[in-house]
Design an enzyme around this catalytic site. Structure first.
Site, mmCIF file in Angstrom:
data_model
loop_
_atom_site.group_PDB
_atom_site.id
_atom_site.type_symbol
_atom_site.label_atom_id
_atom_site.label_comp_id
_atom_site.label_asym_id
_atom_site.label_seq_id
_atom_site.Cartn_x
_atom_site.Cartn_y
_atom_site.Cartn_z
ATOM 1 C CD GLU A 1 4.565 96.370 43.501
ATOM 2 O OE1 GLU A 1 5.150 96.876 44.534
ATOM 3 O OE2 GLU A 1 3.640 96.602 43.788
ATOM 4 C CG LEU B 1 4.877 93.863 46.962
ATOM 5 C CD1 LEU B 1 3.378 92.918 46.537
ATOM 6 C CD2 LEU B 1 5.267 94.904 47.184
ATOM 7 C CG ASP C 1 -3.667 78.568 41.307
ATOM 8 O OD1 ASP C 1 -4.872 77.336 42.143
ATOM 9 O OD2 ASP C 1 -2.801 78.357 40.781
#
Length: 293
Positions: free
Chosen positions: A94, A96, A198
């Site tokens: 998606e 953003l 990470d």
């Protein structure tokens, strides 16, 4: 060969709705993948593209995002689909609109991350291997955290460094450190917490609605201090993040020493990826840690 028709078809199948790319814009997305925002049919997606042999890397990243999303603690971009064709592999997420975090959103991220770290498994590691940057990251499950960190994190990176021509003093001092790892955990047995893996400042941001978001994970279950330690690398997070985290899930005594043990993994990985001054930094970190045992 052009992979974009295959990517379009992959999005259509995953979304169950018509989709054709009307615009495609390349954006900065790190040094590993080519990254794009594609738009069509009134929708937008974030797409990472790499060579065909990177399909497993993208599959593992999608699985890691789903692992985090399943906890309902920290927001991540929702994976849409991933796949490969003879020309390329890809991961579609998606889209953003992300910006830098502010004091409020980073405080919320600290609280949410602490809640994610309370999600635990029976064993350290994960169901599959993945990557840390472009480097393979083994995640074979283990009930022994010290052994896991010795063999699958520091030991793995030290062997890779030697294979890349960074042996000698680094290997010798690194092996001494591996022998002394138990000294850093006297009286402490961390549970296997779900980790982003990470989590530096470049992998966190704020969505347009103000929600904090983390992305580009290297997921596994391990000592939560490993995630916190990396947030202090490469510029660090603002004080509101740490204050909120500690209020939700206080840190154990000894973290100020162990954080260097955990960040050594990432410095070694940067040595293996980029070379340069990371060798001297890794050697200094090892000597400092040895002096504290």
């Amino acid at each position: 060969m052009d992979p974009w028709h295959d990517i379009e078809r992959s999005i259509r199948l995953a979304s169950g709705a018509p989709f054709a790319i009307e615009s495609r814009a390349g954006i900065a997305g790190g040094c590993i993948n080519e990254c794009y925002v594609v738009r069509g049919e009134g929708r937008a997606y974030f797409v990472k593209v790499n060579a065909p042999d990177k399909a497993e890397m993208f599959s593992a990243e999608a699985a890691g995002l789903n692992e985090i999303a399943g906890t309902r603690t920290v927001r991540v971009p929702q994976p849409v689909c991933n796949g490969a064709c003879p020309a390329a592999s890809w991961l579609v997420l998606e889209h953003l609109e992300l910006g830098p975090g502010d004091g409020r959103s980073m405080g919320e991220l600290g609280r949410n991350l602490a809640r994610m770290h309370r999600v635990t498994a029976q064993l350290f590691g994960w169901e599959r291997d993945n990557t840390i940057g472009a480097t393979p990251q083994p995640n074979t499950r283990s009930g022994d955290w010290i052994a896991f960190w010795r063999e699958q994190r520091l030991g793995f990176q030290l062997k890779l460094a030697a294979a890349n021509g960074h042996g000698g003093r680094l290997t010798a001092s690194g092996e001494r450190l591996l022998e002394k790892l138990p000294a850093f955990f006297a009286g402490r047995a961390p549970p296997p917490s779900l980790l982003h893996g990470d989590l530096w400042s470049g992998n966190a941001g704020r969505a347009a609605d103000g929600d904090p978001v983390i992305y580009d994970p290297a997921v596994y279950y391990g000592d939560r201090e490993a995630d916190l330690a990396m947030t202090e690398l490469f510029g660090g997070f603002p004080p509101s993040f740490y204050e909120a985290y500690r209020a939700e899930y206080p840190l154990d005594a000894g973290y100020q020493t162990r954080k260097h043990l955990y960040n050594l993994y990432h410095v070694l990985n940067h040595l293996n990826l980029f070379g340069g001054g990371y060798r001297a930094q890794a050697e200094r970190m090892i000597e400092r840690l040895l002096a504290q045992t």
